[in-house]
Structure formats: C-alpha cells, structure tokens
Scaffold this motif. Structure first.
Motif, PDB file in Angstrom:
ATOM      1  N   ILE A  48      -7.268 120.380  25.028  1.00 23.99           N
ATOM      2  CA  ILE A  48      -7.473 120.174  26.467  1.00 23.99           C
ATOM      3  C   ILE A  48      -7.900 118.731  26.739  1.00 23.99           C
ATOM      4  CG2 ILE A  48      -8.978 120.781  28.421  1.00 23.99           C
ATOM      5  CD1 ILE A  48      -8.917 123.697  27.290  1.00 23.99           C
ATOM      6  N   CYS A  49      -8.811 118.224  25.937  1.00 24.03           N
ATOM      7  CA  CYS A  49      -9.292 116.848  26.136  1.00 24.03           C
ATOM      8  C   CYS A  49      -8.171 115.834  25.913  1.00 24.03           C
ATOM      9  CB  CYS A  49     -10.467 116.553  25.207  1.00 24.03           C
ATOM     10  SG  CYS A  49     -12.004 117.351  25.708  1.00 24.03           S
ATOM     11  N   GLU A  50      -7.367 116.038  24.884  1.00 22.53           N
ATOM     12  CA  GLU A  50      -6.276 115.099  24.621  1.00 22.53           C
ATOM     13  C   GLU A  50      -5.240 115.119  25.740  1.00 22.53           C
ATOM     14  OE1 GLU A  50      -5.490 112.563  22.344  1.00 22.53           O
ATOM     15  OE2 GLU A  50      -7.650 112.796  22.189  1.00 22.53           O
ATOM     16  N   GLU A  51      -5.011 116.289  26.316  1.00 17.76           N
ATOM     17  CA  GLU A  51      -4.028 116.396  27.394  1.00 17.76           C
ATOM     18  C   GLU A  51      -4.545 115.829  28.713  1.00 17.76           C
ATOM     19  OE1 GLU A  51      -1.479 119.755  29.852  1.00 17.76           O
ATOM     20  OE2 GLU A  51      -2.301 120.288  27.892  1.00 17.76           O
ATOM     21  N   HIS A  52      -5.817 116.076  29.026  1.00 20.70           N
ATOM     22  CA  HIS A  52      -6.332 115.737  30.357  1.00 20.70           C
ATOM     23  C   HIS A  52      -7.303 114.559  30.391  1.00 20.70           C
ATOM     24  CE1 HIS A  52      -4.526 119.309  32.166  1.00 20.70           C
ATOM     25  NE2 HIS A  52      -4.851 119.918  31.046  1.00 20.70           N
ATOM     26  N   LEU A  53      -7.867 114.189  29.251  1.00 29.21           N
ATOM     27  CA  LEU A  53      -8.881 113.128  29.237  1.00 29.21           C
ATOM     28  C   LEU A  53      -8.609 112.069  28.163  1.00 29.21           C
ATOM     29  CD1 LEU A  53     -12.098 115.349  29.525  1.00 29.21           C
ATOM     30  CD2 LEU A  53     -11.069 113.952  31.324  1.00 29.21           C
ATOM     31  N   ARG A  54      -7.400 111.965  27.716  1.00 26.46           N
ATOM     32  CA  ARG A  54      -7.070 111.060  26.605  1.00 26.46           C
ATOM     33  C   ARG A  54      -7.681 109.674  26.818  1.00 26.46           C
ATOM     34  NH1 ARG A  54      -2.877 110.794  22.643  1.00 26.46           N
ATOM     35  NH2 ARG A  54      -2.070 112.716  23.526  1.00 26.46           N
ATOM     36  N   GLY A  55      -8.457 109.251  25.816  1.00 31.67           N
ATOM     37  CA  GLY A  55      -9.080 107.943  25.852  1.00 31.67           C
ATOM     38  C   GLY A  55     -10.319 107.845  26.734  1.00 31.67           C
ATOM     39  N   ARG A  56     -10.719 108.978  27.344  1.00 30.30           N
ATOM     40  CA  ARG A  56     -11.858 108.948  28.284  1.00 30.30           C
ATOM     41  C   ARG A  56     -12.922 109.971  27.932  1.00 30.30           C
ATOM     42  NH1 ARG A  56     -11.210 110.278  33.599  1.00 30.30           N
ATOM     43  NH2 ARG A  56      -9.649 111.836  33.180  1.00 30.30           N
ATOM     44  N   TYR A  57     -12.947 110.399  26.671  1.00 35.00           N
ATOM     45  CA  TYR A  57     -13.946 111.414  26.333  1.00 35.00           C
ATOM     46  C   TYR A  57     -14.534 111.167  24.949  1.00 35.00           C
ATOM     47  CZ  TYR A  57     -10.724 113.818  23.158  1.00 35.00           C
ATOM     48  OH  TYR A  57      -9.887 114.138  22.117  1.00 35.00           O
ATOM     49  N   GLU A  58     -15.748 111.679  24.812  1.00 36.69           N
ATOM     50  CA  GLU A  58     -16.442 111.675  23.529  1.00 36.69           C
ATOM     51  C   GLU A  58     -16.851 113.128  23.295  1.00 36.69           C
ATOM     52  OE1 GLU A  58     -20.780 110.121  22.296  1.00 36.69           O
ATOM     53  OE2 GLU A  58     -19.472 108.624  23.233  1.00 36.69           O
ATOM     54  N   LEU A  59     -16.365 113.710  22.217  1.00 34.93           N
ATOM     55  CA  LEU A  59     -16.650 115.109  21.905  1.00 34.93           C
ATOM     56  C   LEU A  59     -17.456 115.171  20.618  1.00 34.93           C
ATOM     57  CD1 LEU A  59     -16.241 118.179  22.358  1.00 34.93           C
ATOM     58  CD2 LEU A  59     -14.117 117.961  21.029  1.00 34.93           C
ATOM     59  N   GLU A  60     -18.635 115.769  20.720  1.00 37.62           N
ATOM     60  CA  GLU A  60     -19.484 115.969  19.550  1.00 37.62           C
ATOM     61  C   GLU A  60     -19.532 117.473  19.274  1.00 37.62           C
ATOM     62  OE1 GLU A  60     -24.050 114.997  18.075  1.00 37.62           O
ATOM     63  OE2 GLU A  60     -23.470 114.592  20.133  1.00 37.62           O
ATOM     64  N   VAL A  61     -19.160 117.869  18.058  1.00 36.84           N
ATOM     65  CA  VAL A  61     -19.211 119.271  17.664  1.00 36.84           C
ATOM     66  C   VAL A  61     -20.466 119.462  16.823  1.00 36.84           C
ATOM     67  CG1 VAL A  61     -18.058 121.133  16.424  1.00 36.84           C
ATOM     68  CG2 VAL A  61     -16.699 119.471  17.718  1.00 36.84           C
ATOM     69  N   GLU A 100      -7.681 127.717  29.782  1.00 36.85           N
ATOM     70  CA  GLU A 100      -7.623 126.296  30.126  1.00 36.85           C
ATOM     71  C   GLU A 100      -8.043 126.030  31.567  1.00 36.85           C
ATOM     72  OE1 GLU A 100      -4.550 122.498  30.145  1.00 36.85           O
ATOM     73  OE2 GLU A 100      -4.007 124.306  29.053  1.00 36.85           O
ATOM     74  N   GLU A 101      -7.605 126.868  32.487  1.00 36.80           N
ATOM     75  CA  GLU A 101      -7.967 126.661  33.895  1.00 36.80           C
ATOM     76  C   GLU A 101      -9.479 126.729  34.082  1.00 36.80           C
ATOM     77  OE1 GLU A 101      -7.208 128.480  38.363  1.00 36.80           O
ATOM     78  OE2 GLU A 101      -6.001 129.212  36.704  1.00 36.80           O
ATOM     79  N   ARG A 102     -10.113 127.697  33.452  1.00 38.74           N
ATOM     80  CA  ARG A 102     -11.567 127.850  33.552  1.00 38.74           C
ATOM     81  C   ARG A 102     -12.293 126.628  32.975  1.00 38.74           C
ATOM     82  NH1 ARG A 102     -14.589 130.763  29.706  1.00 38.74           N
ATOM     83  NH2 ARG A 102     -16.741 130.765  30.331  1.00 38.74           N
ATOM     84  N   VAL A 103     -11.776 126.109  31.866  1.00 34.39           N
ATOM     85  CA  VAL A 103     -12.378 124.920  31.251  1.00 34.39           C
ATOM     86  C   VAL A 103     -12.202 123.715  32.165  1.00 34.39           C
ATOM     87  CG1 VAL A 103     -12.267 123.323  29.294  1.00 34.39           C
ATOM     88  CG2 VAL A 103     -12.105 125.797  28.895  1.00 34.39           C
ATOM     89  N   LEU A 104     -11.016 123.553  32.741  1.00 38.43           N
ATOM     90  CA  LEU A 104     -10.762 122.420  33.635  1.00 38.43           C
ATOM     91  C   LEU A 104     -11.637 122.483  34.888  1.00 38.43           C
ATOM     92  CD1 LEU A 104      -6.884 122.093  33.294  1.00 38.43           C
ATOM     93  CD2 LEU A 104      -8.642 120.615  32.281  1.00 38.43           C
ATOM     94  N   VAL A 105     -11.851 123.671  35.416  1.00 40.33           N
ATOM     95  CA  VAL A 105     -12.758 123.831  36.563  1.00 40.33           C
ATOM     96  C   VAL A 105     -14.179 123.472  36.126  1.00 40.33           C
ATOM     97  CG1 VAL A 105     -13.829 125.505  38.126  1.00 40.33           C
ATOM     98  CG2 VAL A 105     -11.347 125.506  37.814  1.00 40.33           C
ATOM     99  N   GLY A 106     -14.585 123.938  34.957  1.00 39.81           N
ATOM    100  CA  GLY A 106     -15.917 123.636  34.443  1.00 39.81           C
ATOM    101  C   GLY A 106     -16.144 122.158  34.194  1.00 39.81           C
ATOM    102  N   LEU A 107     -15.069 121.450  33.858  1.00 46.48           N
ATOM    103  CA  LEU A 107     -15.164 119.999  33.641  1.00 46.48           C
ATOM    104  C   LEU A 107     -14.968 119.216  34.938  1.00 46.48           C
ATOM    105  CD1 LEU A 107     -13.141 119.654  30.312  1.00 46.48           C
ATOM    106  CD2 LEU A 107     -15.626 119.594  30.606  1.00 46.48           C
ATOM    107  N   ASP A 108     -14.797 119.933  36.031  1.00 44.83           N
ATOM    108  CA  ASP A 108     -14.556 119.322  37.355  1.00 44.83           C
ATOM    109  C   ASP A 108     -13.245 118.548  37.394  1.00 44.83           C
ATOM    110  OD1 ASP A 108     -16.930 120.330  38.513  1.00 44.83           O
ATOM    111  OD2 ASP A 108     -18.077 118.731  37.560  1.00 44.83           O
ATOM    112  N   LEU A 109     -12.265 119.023  36.633  1.00 48.72           N
ATOM    113  CA  LEU A 109     -10.934 118.399  36.653  1.00 48.72           C
ATOM    114  C   LEU A 109      -9.986 119.160  37.560  1.00 48.72           C
ATOM    115  CD1 LEU A 109     -10.623 117.507  32.888  1.00 48.72           C
ATOM    116  CD2 LEU A 109     -10.996 115.921  34.789  1.00 48.72           C
ATOM    117  N   LEU A 110     -10.363 120.371  37.921  1.00 52.27           N
ATOM    118  CA  LEU A 110      -9.619 121.195  38.889  1.00 52.27           C
ATOM    119  C   LEU A 110     -10.612 121.769  39.879  1.00 52.27           C
ATOM    120  CD1 LEU A 110      -7.155 123.535  36.905  1.00 52.27           C
ATOM    121  CD2 LEU A 110      -6.563 121.664  38.426  1.00 52.27           C
TER     122      LEU A 110
END
Length: 114
Positions: A48-61, A100-110
C-alpha cells in the motif's frame, strides 16, 4: 460573503490539498513474531505504501516479542497495529491491513464514506 473571499478560500483549500499530497508519513507497525497475520500485515502495508506513498514514507516494523516494553508506551492492545505518527492527526489501524480502502481512510489518503 464577497466573490473575492470565496475565491481566496477556494485557493487556500486547494493549496492545503496539494501540501498534504507532498507530506511525508511516519508509520510504525507493531507485530508479534512471524505469525501468518504479522507477515500478511507487513506485506500488505509495504504494498500500500509503495503504491500510494512512494518516496514519502518511513515504515518501522516493531516485533513486540523482541520489544515488549513498547506495548505500554504506545498503548498497543492488539496485534498487528499500525500507527500513523505523521502527518497529524495520529491514527491507529488494527488488523492485517488487507482491507486497502480501510487502510487508506486510516492514513487520510481517502475520505471516509458516509
């Protein structure tokens, strides 16, 4: 309200929208070991991050087996949990990130559906 004020507020809104599309995201995904649900959540959020936030995210697992003390500091009550630290507001998404839709809403992308 004058026409000029309407135009000014429309321009301000459009400018804010453009700014939000350039914001960097700081995300933390809390998982427990290498369970199937944890692996699925990691793969799903990376995709999801690569598709919608490529180059604009930092993900720590963060594996809570290795760092259990972090459950209290972040108030983690379920796993996997994704926390969007930035941009504000802070958001929490629980589950394997397969919706994916729920995640995008949670990230304020939708926008949230009404």
């Amino acid at each position: 309200m004058s026409n000029k004020n309407l135009i000014d507020s429309t321009a301000a809104f459009e400018g804010a929208q453009k700014d939000s599309k350039n914001e960097n995201y700081i995300l933390r995904l809390y998982v427990v070991g290498t369970s199937p649900q944890s692996v699925r959540a990691i793969n799903n959020i990376k995709s999801i991050c690569e598709e919608h936030l490529r180059g604009r995210y930092e993900l720590e697992v963060i594996d809570l087996y290795q760092q259990p003390q972090l459950t209290q500091g972040e108030q983690i009550i379920a796993s996997p949990t994704l926390i969007k630290k930035l941009p504000l507001p802070l958001r929490r998404i629980i589950g394997d990130m397969s919706n994916e839709e729920r995640v995008l809403v949670g990230l304020d992308l939708l926008p949230k559906r009404k």
